[in-house]
Scaffold this motif. Structure first.
Motif, PDB file in Angstrom:
ATOM      1  N   SER A 163       7.574  36.059  23.898  1.00 31.74           N
ATOM      2  CA  SER A 163       7.768  37.507  23.973  1.00 31.74           C
ATOM      3  C   SER A 163       8.721  37.864  25.100  1.00 31.74           C
ATOM      4  O   SER A 163       9.598  38.720  24.939  1.00 31.74           O
ATOM      5  CB  SER A 163       6.422  38.222  24.150  1.00 31.74           C
ATOM      6  N   TYR A 164       8.584  37.209  26.223  1.00 38.34           N
ATOM      7  CA  TYR A 164       9.475  37.461  27.360  1.00 38.34           C
ATOM      8  C   TYR A 164      10.909  37.073  27.011  1.00 38.34           C
ATOM      9  O   TYR A 164      11.856  37.823  27.256  1.00 38.34           O
ATOM     10  CB  TYR A 164       8.978  36.674  28.570  1.00 38.34           C
ATOM     11  N   LEU A 191       7.377  44.255  25.252  1.00 40.31           N
ATOM     12  CA  LEU A 191       8.613  44.785  24.664  1.00 40.31           C
ATOM     13  C   LEU A 191       8.829  46.251  25.040  1.00 40.31           C
ATOM     14  O   LEU A 191       9.978  46.692  25.199  1.00 40.31           O
ATOM     15  CB  LEU A 191       8.583  44.631  23.148  1.00 40.31           C
ATOM     16  N   ASN A 232      10.145  45.769  28.864  1.00 38.15           N
ATOM     17  CA  ASN A 232      11.300  44.912  29.102  1.00 38.15           C
ATOM     18  C   ASN A 232      12.519  45.243  28.253  1.00 38.15           C
ATOM     19  O   ASN A 232      13.642  45.018  28.686  1.00 38.15           O
ATOM     20  CB  ASN A 232      10.926  43.452  28.873  1.00 38.15           C
ATOM     21  N   LEU A 233      12.310  45.745  27.046  1.00 40.13           N
ATOM     22  CA  LEU A 233      13.445  46.038  26.179  1.00 40.13           C
ATOM     23  C   LEU A 233      13.600  47.538  25.934  1.00 40.13           C
ATOM     24  O   LEU A 233      14.657  48.103  26.196  1.00 40.13           O
ATOM     25  CB  LEU A 233      13.317  45.290  24.852  1.00 40.13           C
ATOM     26  N   SER A 279      12.459  39.520  24.586  1.00 41.04           N
ATOM     27  CA  SER A 279      12.838  40.772  25.237  1.00 41.04           C
ATOM     28  C   SER A 279      14.122  40.603  26.037  1.00 41.04           C
ATOM     29  O   SER A 279      15.006  41.475  26.029  1.00 41.04           O
ATOM     30  CB  SER A 279      11.708  41.272  26.150  1.00 41.04           C
TER      31      SER A 279
END
Length: 256
Positions: A155-156, A112, A115-116, A159
Motif C-alpha cells: 500500500s505504501y 491512500l 499519502n496520495l 501510494s
C-alpha cells in the motif's frame, strides 16, 4: 540557495522529521514558513524553533485528506505573508508491514487517503494560487518505495508510485504557467513515521525498525536535514530548469 529569501513556503507534516527539517531550512534561507500538521503540539514546536532562531513562521492545523482543510492552509499563508511561492507536500503515514493479501482494507484506504489523495488536495489548492500569481515551485515527498517494489509495503509503495506519476503529470500541465513540480524519493532516514490511523481519528505514533531496509551503498541512514537540502534546492532558482523530476536522496540505493 538563490531565490528563497523573502518568499513564503508551506510545509505539510512540518511537525517532525523531514517536514520539520524542511521548514527550518526554508526559514534559514530567509523564507516565511507556514508549518502545517495534524498534530498541533509538534507543529507549534517547529514554529517555536524557527522563531527562536529569528525567522518567521506560522502554524496551521491541517488534515491533508480534507480539501477544505488544505484550502484553509493556503489561505493562512496568503493572509499571514501575502504570497505562496513554495510548497513541500510532505505529510504521509505508514500503517504497517504486511503481504498484499493480508493488508486490512481500512488500513489500505487510510494510507491512500493521506499519502496520495493528500498530495492531490495540496496540489489542487496550491497550483491555483501559484499560477494566478505568476509561478512557484512545489516538491512532493515520494519515496524509494515509489521507484522500486518493496515486499511488505504494497500500500505504501502503491501510494508513492502514485506520487511519482502525479508529479510528472502536473509538471507537464503547468510547465508553461510558471510552476515547477518535482519530488524527492528519500531512502532510509533517521525519523519516525507518524501514523494517523482510521477509526476515531486519534493519532498514534508507531516506530518501525529500519535495520532490515538498510542496504545503502553509502552505508548509513540519512538525516532529515539532507532531505531538506534537496527540497530547498528544487525550490530555488538554482533548479529553474528542473520540473517533473523525482530526485532519489537515498545514498545510492536506486543506482544499485
Amino acid at each position: 540557495m538563490n531565490g528563497l529569501d523573502g518568499k513564503t513556503a508551506v510545509v505539510t507534516g512540518g511537525g517532525s522529521g523531514i517536514g520539520r527539517a524542511s521548514a527550518k531550512r526554508f526559514a534559514d534561507e530567509g523564507a516565511n514558513v507556514v508549518v502545517a500538521d495534524i498534530d498541533a503540539e509538534t507543529g507549534r514546536e517547529t514554529v517555536d524553533l524557527i522563531e527562536d532562531a529569528g525567522s518567521n513562521a506560522t502554524f496551521v492545523d491541517v488534515d491533508v485528506s480534507d480539501l477544505e482543510s488544505v484550502e484553509r492552509m493556503v489561505d493562512v499563508a496568503l493572509d499571514a505573508y501575502g504570497s505562496l511561492d513554495f510548497a513541500h507536500n510532505n505529510a504521509g503515514i505508514l500503517t504497517g508491514f504486511a503481504d498484499v493479501a493480508d493488508i486490512d482494507a481500512d488500513d489500505w484506504d487510510a494510507l491512500l487517503e493521506v499519502n496520495l489523495k493528500g498530495i492531490w488536495t495540496c496540489l489542487k489548492a496550491e497550483l491555483a494560487v501559484m499560477a494566478e500569481r505568476g509561478g512557484g515551485a512545489i516538491v512532493n515527498t515520494a519515496s524509494e518505495s515509489g521507484l522500486v517494489g518493496m515486499g511488505g509495503l504494497a500500500s505504501y509503495s502503491a501510494s508513492k508510485h502514485g506520487v511519482v506519476g502525479l508529479t510528472k503529470t502536473v509538471a507537464l500541465e503547468y510547465a508553461t504557467r510558471g510552476v515547477r513540480v518535482n519530488a524527492i524519493a528519500p531512502g532510509p532516514t533517521n525519523t519516525n513515521i507518524q501514523s494517523r490511523m482510521s477509526g476515531d481519528g486519534d493519532p498514534s505514533s508507531m516506530e518501525f525498525d529500519t535495520s532490515a531496509m538498510i542496504d545503502v551503498p553509502m552505508d548509513r541512514i540519512a538525516e532529515p536535514e539532507e532531505m531538506a537540502g534537496a527540497v530547498a534546492f528544487l525550490c530555488s532558482d538554482d533548479a529553474s530548469y528542473i520540473t517533473g523530476h523525482t530526485l532519489p536522496v537515498d545514498g545510492g540505493q536506486a543506482a544499485d
